[in-house]
Design a protein around this motif. Structure first.
Motif, PDB file in Angstrom:
ATOM      1  N   LEU A 377      -1.420 -11.566   7.030  1.00  0.00           N
ATOM      2  CA  LEU A 377      -1.200 -10.160   7.184  1.00  0.00           C
ATOM      3  C   LEU A 377      -0.738  -9.788   5.785  1.00  0.00           C
ATOM      4  O   LEU A 377      -0.118 -10.499   4.950  1.00  0.00           O
ATOM      5  N   ILE A 378      -1.215  -8.392   5.323  1.00  0.00           N
ATOM      6  CA  ILE A 378      -0.758  -7.803   4.266  1.00  0.00           C
ATOM      7  C   ILE A 378      -0.263  -6.387   4.402  1.00  0.00           C
ATOM      8  O   ILE A 378      -0.929  -5.888   5.505  1.00  0.00           O
ATOM      9  N   SER A 379       0.263  -5.889   3.899  1.00  0.00           N
ATOM     10  CA  SER A 379       0.685  -4.371   3.812  1.00  0.00           C
ATOM     11  C   SER A 379      -0.471  -3.470   3.660  1.00  0.00           C
ATOM     12  O   SER A 379      -1.228  -3.777   2.669  1.00  0.00           O
ATOM     13  N   ASP A 380      -0.420  -2.103   4.530  1.00  0.00           N
ATOM     14  CA  ASP A 380      -1.713  -1.325   4.321  1.00  0.00           C
ATOM     15  C   ASP A 380      -1.149  -0.340   3.158  1.00  0.00           C
ATOM     16  O   ASP A 380      -1.918   0.937   2.876  1.00  0.00           O
ATOM     17  N   GLY A 381       0.037  -0.445   2.728  1.00  0.00           N
ATOM     18  CA  GLY A 381       0.340   0.784   1.600  1.00  0.00           C
ATOM     19  C   GLY A 381       0.842   1.909   2.187  1.00  0.00           C
ATOM     20  O   GLY A 381       0.963   2.854   1.560  1.00  0.00           O
ATOM     21  N   ALA A 382       1.014   2.045   3.649  1.00  0.00           N
ATOM     22  CA  ALA A 382       1.281   3.151   4.345  1.00  0.00           C
ATOM     23  C   ALA A 382       2.538   2.891   5.598  1.00  0.00           C
ATOM     24  O   ALA A 382       2.418   3.439   6.363  1.00  0.00           O
ATOM     25  N   GLY A 383       3.245   1.789   5.233  1.00  0.00           N
ATOM     26  CA  GLY A 383       4.035   1.439   6.201  1.00  0.00           C
ATOM     27  C   GLY A 383       3.691   0.591   7.399  1.00  0.00           C
ATOM     28  O   GLY A 383       4.459   0.116   8.353  1.00  0.00           O
ATOM     29  N   GLY A 384       2.217   0.403   7.415  1.00  0.00           N
ATOM     30  CA  GLY A 384       1.658  -0.677   8.440  1.00  0.00           C
ATOM     31  C   GLY A 384       1.134  -1.852   7.658  1.00  0.00           C
ATOM     32  O   GLY A 384       1.480  -2.168   6.731  1.00  0.00           O
ATOM     33  N   ALA A 385       0.321  -2.520   8.631  1.00  0.00           N
ATOM     34  CA  ALA A 385      -0.007  -3.794   8.319  1.00  0.00           C
ATOM     35  C   ALA A 385      -1.731  -3.863   8.624  1.00  0.00           C
ATOM     36  O   ALA A 385      -2.130  -3.461   9.462  1.00  0.00           O
ATOM     37  N   VAL A 386      -2.352  -4.841   7.647  1.00  0.00           N
ATOM     38  CA  VAL A 386      -3.498  -5.365   8.091  1.00  0.00           C
ATOM     39  C   VAL A 386      -3.514  -6.750   8.204  1.00  0.00           C
ATOM     40  O   VAL A 386      -2.962  -7.473   7.409  1.00  0.00           O
ATOM     41  N   LEU A 387      -4.183  -7.414   9.675  1.00  0.00           N
ATOM     42  CA  LEU A 387      -4.038  -8.501  10.091  1.00  0.00           C
ATOM     43  C   LEU A 387      -5.583  -9.125   9.719  1.00  0.00           C
ATOM     44  O   LEU A 387      -6.519  -8.212  10.362  1.00  0.00           O
TER      45      LEU A 387
END
Length: 812
Positions: A377-387
């Protein structure tokens, strides 16, 4: 030229271009993907970070030399092109003798990376590191610098060292030693250790320290965590400042010291000098994932020994963790039904107060009937995440991905995005414990890398998933922003390749919108005047025809502003072009660039894909016309020259040259005047030849008008007794005529020609003259240089407060 206008709505007819230009290198077929290394034998265990420019740096273990396992790396551009060596080679970070394994990586802040690994080149395990520049050159000693010579022997399923950027071009490294110690070191961008030799000792009170994590603390220091044994395994943490001073108690603060066993800690900075931690905790049966928040002073901020991150009755194991940008964190975890032997992937967001945000069970990323494992998982830079994770829904392990917004909602396909479904299979989790690794692409998407066995024992593959969940690069690519030839400037021909979604029969792209970068001050002024502001993720409104739209895009160097110009309909063509206005033209000394961006948009305006910006300059390629008419008269010791004014709006002035023959070449040596006025008195004897040109503001010079000595008539010096104007001769005039007049005293004089309707058509003399007799040739043209039609005209002389008029005819 037509002067360019900044921040004004413009519509220029579109020109479709049929020339095909190749797309970027990223594939968009999940069975193809991008091969990063195809060297012999096995490549495995990749780790990735962003390169800060939309691409990624991937490092891995490489066994191409048979006897040794070494460390290799590759940098991939935002477009999917390898930047370090070729696909077969990549870049050798360390190819020393012995074994190098388990690479970890962080950014150097300049487009490169700092890599650390376990190394037994000397017969015992040691920790080494190397810095690689953005261009792919080693910055420290060949094969790396030694960080510690007493590293704990690397073991399966446990990482006994880790790395984090120090945000100053260097890195923090934390590790466990063979003497049951936990230590930390900081190296600067030159590879010099900044703490004591061997690192700062943080703990020697617990046995078997392992599972090391480390993050920057946001204030130049770092926070590290580990699991240590003291009757049972506990979760411990320590914070050090930039000088290496431990800020919390020696041996670490107890993140969790419950009598049960706690292992596998993860951490994420809270941005305030503290961190949020997650781990697997056996106090519950079956074991559960717990979390705790430690403040900047080392105190636990949530319930003692942590809180469960979900309330199911299943076994839950945290896999990866990132900050949410508001003091909380997002955790990805496996949930295993022991009886059914199925594993599903979940995620949970916890705010800074310790309250779960995505329901008591968390957000289920994949349905429980399928087996998922080894999520990252990483941050999407907008308060969410990419898994991304390994998924066996198709029978063999594939790579899938999903993006969650801050509320836990899916931003990509409900059935997830198939990143890699190549039938030969990707690494099996039960064999090597490996997970796909992710790096943010800087726009809300990710670059995923993994070990893949489709060709041999194992290669490294990668795939970009952009922020709307499409593989590869759906963005159009600007290929050229070139000057439009043979025009008055103010425009470029903007050319771009089509989005790969702009194809028949799906026609997923409706049109391409063109945006021009605007200076911040001009954009702010436009917004104050009523322009509409759009954010980076806002669609272009379809119901705002003629509206002035400004899009604000955040970047590393601040916010940039882009002005909407026009849209070009998509027609499933391989490429397009459009004549697009610039904000300013180039000058004779510099090419002034204007930046553009093209967005491919679907019918509803979302999703949309923006090209990388590109720039071009416009040039005024057309010189002014030659000045006409060009006349002169010799009187009172000077040749008095006059010419008609040019009408070009970008006119800078006139250049007057003098020579001794009609064939002389104008140049700096015979330039006698460079001026905006339309008259000049050249003192000296009669008999010179004159050439005259007009020059525009961009340095374009017109053809030359020639005036020979025969056309400059000698003036009689004797002054008349009264103001006189003779009848033009010849009359009627066919090719020319001469206006003779006399001035009794020096003064202001104007000699003009009017047509029969009283309209002024030509000014022959306008200015101060000495007393005397004068003869002014008239070439029967108006002030614009056009031949006058046949008919009746009037010559009018004004001077000494009187006006004299003579009638004459032009015969054609």
């Amino acid at each position: 030229m037509r002067p360019p206008r900044l921040l004004a709505s413009m519509a220029v007819p579109a020109l479709l271009c049929l020339a095909s230009v190749a797309h970027a290198a990223w594939p968009y077929d999940p069975t193809v993907n991008l091969q990063l290394c195809n060297a012999g034998n096995e490549q495995r265990n990749p780790a990735a970070i962003s390169d800060g420019a939309g691409g990624a740096i991937v490092v891995w273990e490489d066994q191409r030399l048979n006897a040794n396992i070494n460390i290799f790396a590759q940098r991939i551009s935002a477009g999917g092109a390898p930047l370090w060596g070729n696909l077969a080679a990549g870049l050798a970070v360390c190819n020393a003798t012995g074994t190098q394994q388990q690479p970890v990586i962080c950014s150097d802040g300049s487009g490169g990376a700092i890599v650390a690994w376990a190394d037994d080149r000397s017969g015992t395990w040691a920790l080494y590191a190397q810095r690689i520049s953005a261009a792919g050159s080693a910055q420290w000693a060949a094969n790396g610098v030694s960080i510690s010579s007493t590293l704990t022997a690397p073991s399966f399923g446990s990482l006994d060292y880790n790395i984090a950027t120090d945000t100053q071009g260097g890195a923090y490294l934390a590790w466990t030693t063979s003497a049951n110690e936990f230590r930390i070191q900081r190296v600067n961008g030159s590879g010099t250790a900044l703490f004591a030799a061997g690192g700062v000792l943080l703990d020697n009170t617990h046995q078997f320290p392992n599972d090391v994590g480390i993050v920057p603390d946001g204030f130049g220091g770092a926070i590290a965590c580990w699991s240590g044994f003291s009757g049972s395994y506990d979760i411990l943490a320590q914070r050090v400042n930039a000088s290496g001073t431990a800020l919390w108690a020696f041996g670490g603060v107890g993140v969790c010291t419950d009598p049960g066993s706690q292992q596998g800690p993860l951490l994420a900075s809270d941005g305030q000098g503290g961190a949020i931690f997650a781990w697997t905790d056996s106090r519950a049966v079956p074991p559960k994932a717990f979390a705790q928040h430690i403040g900047p002073g080392g105190a636990a901020l949530w319930t003692g020994n942590g809180i469960p991150i979900e309330s199911s009755t299943y076994n839950t194991t945290p896999l990866a963790m990132v900050g949410d940008g508001t003091g909380g964190a997002i955790v990805a975890f496996d949930q295993t039904d022991i009886n059914a032997s199925t594993t599903s992937l979940y995620a949970q967001r916890i705010n800074d107060s310790g309250l779960v945000q995505w329901g008591s069970l968390g957000e289920q990323v994949v349905a429980p009937s399928q087996y998922q494992s080894n999520g990252e998982l990483i941050s999407d830079g907008a308060g969410g995440a990419v898994l991304a994770w390994m998924d066996r829904r198709n029978g063999s392990f594939d790579i899938y991905a999903q993006r969650l917004n801050p509320s836990g909602g899916f931003l990509w396909s409900f059935d997830d995005v198939a990143v890699c479904t190549q039938p030969a299979g990707q690494s099996l989790p039960e064999e090597d414990g490996m997970a796909p690794t992710l790096a943010p692409d800087g726009g809300g998407g990710a670059i995923v890398a993994w070990e893949d066995s489709r060709n041999d024992a194992g290669d490294i593959y990668a795939q970009r998933v952009e922020r709307f969940g499409r593989l590869g690069n759906p963005e159009p690519v600007i290929t050229k922003a070139s000057d439009v030839l043979a025009d008055q400037g103010g425009e470029v021909s903007l050319q771009w390749t089509a989005s790969y979604l702009d194809v028949s029969p799906t026609f997923e792209i409706a049109d391409y919108s063109i945006w021009r970068e605007a200076p911040a001050a001009a954009a702010q002024a436009a917004l104050r005047s009523g322009a509409r502001l759009l954010g980076a993720g806002d669609p272009r409104p379809r119901d705002a025809a003629g509206a002035h739209l400004i899009r604000a895009l955040p970047g590393a160097s601040g916010t940039s502003y882009w002005e909407y110009l026009v849209s070009v309909p998509a027609r499933a063509l391989p490429g397009y072009s459009h004549v697009t206005p610039t904000t300013t033209d180039s000058t004779g000394t510099s090419n002034l660039l204007t930046s553009f961006m093209v967005m491919a948009e679907d019918n509803g305006g979302i999703p949309f894909w923006a090209s990388a910006p590109d720039s071009g300059y416009s040039v005024d390629n057309l010189p002014p016309v030659a000045p006409a008419p060009f006349t002169g008269a010799y009187l009172a010791g000077a040749t008095h020259l006059h010419w008609g004014a040019n009408m070009e709006p970008d006119l800078a002035g006139y250049r007057l040259y003098r020579g001794t023959t009609s064939g002389f070449l104008p140049g700096p040596g015979n330039l006698i005047s460079s001026q905006p006025d339309t008259g000049y008195a050249d003192a000296g004897p009669a008999g010179s030849y004159y050439k005259l040109s007009a020059v525009d503001v961009h340095g374009n010079e017109s053809a030359y008008s020639l005036l020979s000595p025969a056309a400059t008539l000698d003036a009689v010096r004797e002054a008349p007794h009264a103001l006189t104007l003779a009848a033009p001769s010849p009359n009627p005039a066919r090719g020319h005529t001469v206006m003779a007049f006399g001035l009794p005293t020096a003064g202001a004089v104007q000699l003009s020609v009017y047509d029969v309707d009283g309209r002024l058509v030509r000014t022959l003399v306008s200015g101060w003259l000495d007393a005397g007799q004068f003869s002014m040739p008239f070439d029967l043209r108006d002030d614009a240089g056009s031949a006058l039609p046949g008919g009746l005209y009037f010559a009018r002389l004004r001077g000494e407060g009187r006006t004299l008029v003579r009638r004459f005819a032009i015969a054609r």
